[in-house]
Motif scaffolding. Structure first.
Motif, PDB file in Angstrom:
ATOM      1  N   ILE A   3       0.875  -0.966   0.051  1.00 58.46           N
ATOM      2  CA  ILE A   3       0.207   0.464  -0.563  1.00 58.46           C
ATOM      3  C   ILE A   3       1.225   1.297  -0.175  1.00 58.46           C
ATOM      4  O   ILE A   3       1.828   1.902   0.476  1.00 58.46           O
ATOM      5  N   GLY A   4       0.366   2.429  -1.056  1.00 57.16           N
ATOM      6  CA  GLY A   4       1.973   3.656  -0.582  1.00 57.16           C
ATOM      7  C   GLY A   4       0.849   4.198  -2.075  1.00 57.16           C
ATOM      8  O   GLY A   4       0.036   4.272  -2.442  1.00 57.16           O
ATOM      9  N   ASP A   5       1.428   5.263  -1.986  1.00 53.72           N
ATOM     10  CA  ASP A   5       1.138   7.193  -2.516  1.00 53.72           C
ATOM     11  C   ASP A   5       1.759   7.220  -4.123  1.00 53.72           C
ATOM     12  O   ASP A   5       1.844   8.036  -4.081  1.00 53.72           O
ATOM     13  N   ASP A   9       5.361   2.579  -5.720  1.00 51.28           N
ATOM     14  CA  ASP A   9       5.233   0.881  -4.683  1.00 51.28           C
ATOM     15  C   ASP A   9       4.319   0.727  -5.445  1.00 51.28           C
ATOM     16  O   ASP A   9       4.437  -1.006  -4.749  1.00 51.28           O
ATOM     17  N   VAL A  24      -2.832   4.855  -2.722  1.00 50.18           N
ATOM     18  CA  VAL A  24      -3.888   5.482  -1.675  1.00 50.18           C
ATOM     19  C   VAL A  24      -3.918   7.061  -2.075  1.00 50.18           C
ATOM     20  O   VAL A  24      -2.720   6.964  -2.675  1.00 50.18           O
ATOM     21  N   THR A  26      -4.295   9.369  -0.829  1.00 49.31           N
ATOM     22  CA  THR A  26      -3.565  10.752   0.473  1.00 49.31           C
ATOM     23  C   THR A  26      -2.163  10.677  -0.160  1.00 49.31           C
ATOM     24  O   THR A  26      -1.351  10.031  -0.564  1.00 49.31           O
ATOM     25  N   ASP A  50      -7.766   6.211   0.747  1.00 52.20           N
ATOM     26  CA  ASP A  50      -7.323   6.494   2.318  1.00 52.20           C
ATOM     27  C   ASP A  50      -6.883   4.942   2.656  1.00 52.20           C
ATOM     28  O   ASP A  50      -7.053   3.976   2.310  1.00 52.20           O
ATOM     29  N   LEU A  51      -6.121   5.136   4.016  1.00 55.53           N
ATOM     30  CA  LEU A  51      -5.690   4.083   4.217  1.00 55.53           C
ATOM     31  C   LEU A  51      -6.743   2.883   5.226  1.00 55.53           C
ATOM     32  O   LEU A  51      -6.086   2.111   4.406  1.00 55.53           O
ATOM     33  N   ALA A  52      -7.677   3.613   4.969  1.00 56.14           N
ATOM     34  CA  ALA A  52      -8.340   3.075   6.167  1.00 56.14           C
ATOM     35  C   ALA A  52      -9.181   2.154   4.666  1.00 56.14           C
ATOM     36  O   ALA A  52      -9.550   0.746   5.305  1.00 56.14           O
ATOM     37  N   ALA A  54      -8.295   1.424   2.375  1.00 55.06           N
ATOM     38  CA  ALA A  54      -7.439  -0.116   1.420  1.00 55.06           C
ATOM     39  C   ALA A  54      -7.423  -1.313   2.282  1.00 55.06           C
ATOM     40  O   ALA A  54      -7.793  -2.129   1.642  1.00 55.06           O
ATOM     41  N   VAL A  55      -7.388  -0.723   2.992  1.00 51.38           N
ATOM     42  CA  VAL A  55      -7.137  -2.193   4.476  1.00 51.38           C
ATOM     43  C   VAL A  55      -8.371  -2.699   4.063  1.00 51.38           C
ATOM     44  O   VAL A  55      -8.737  -4.261   4.211  1.00 51.38           O
TER      45      VAL A  55
END
Length: 64
Positions: A3-5, A9, A24, A26, A50-52, A54-55
């Motif tokens: 996971i990356g921006d 990545d 993500v 962000t 966002d990260l949430a 993505a998870v």
């Protein structure tokens, strides 16, 4: 799973069989996604706000 921006990545994930990538939006992600959208760089497996998010996508499992 990576996971990356940054598009770099997602590139790392392509070097490992079965590894998935999530970009993500962000941080640097929104600017990097523009490169994906225009075809300048290959797309990740998924794009998340966002990260949430993505998870959450990852935890849904293989059938997503």
């Amino acid at each position: 799973m990576i996971i990356g921006d940054h598009s770099s990545d997602a590139e790392v994930a392509r070097h490992f069989a079965g590894m998935r990538s999530i970009m993500v939006l962000t941080g640097h992600g929104s600017g990097q996604y523009e490169k994906v959208r225009t075809g300048e760089v290959p797309p990740p497996d998924h794009v998340a706000a966002d990260l949430a998010s993505a998870v959450a996508w990852f935890l849904q499992g293989p059938g997503r």
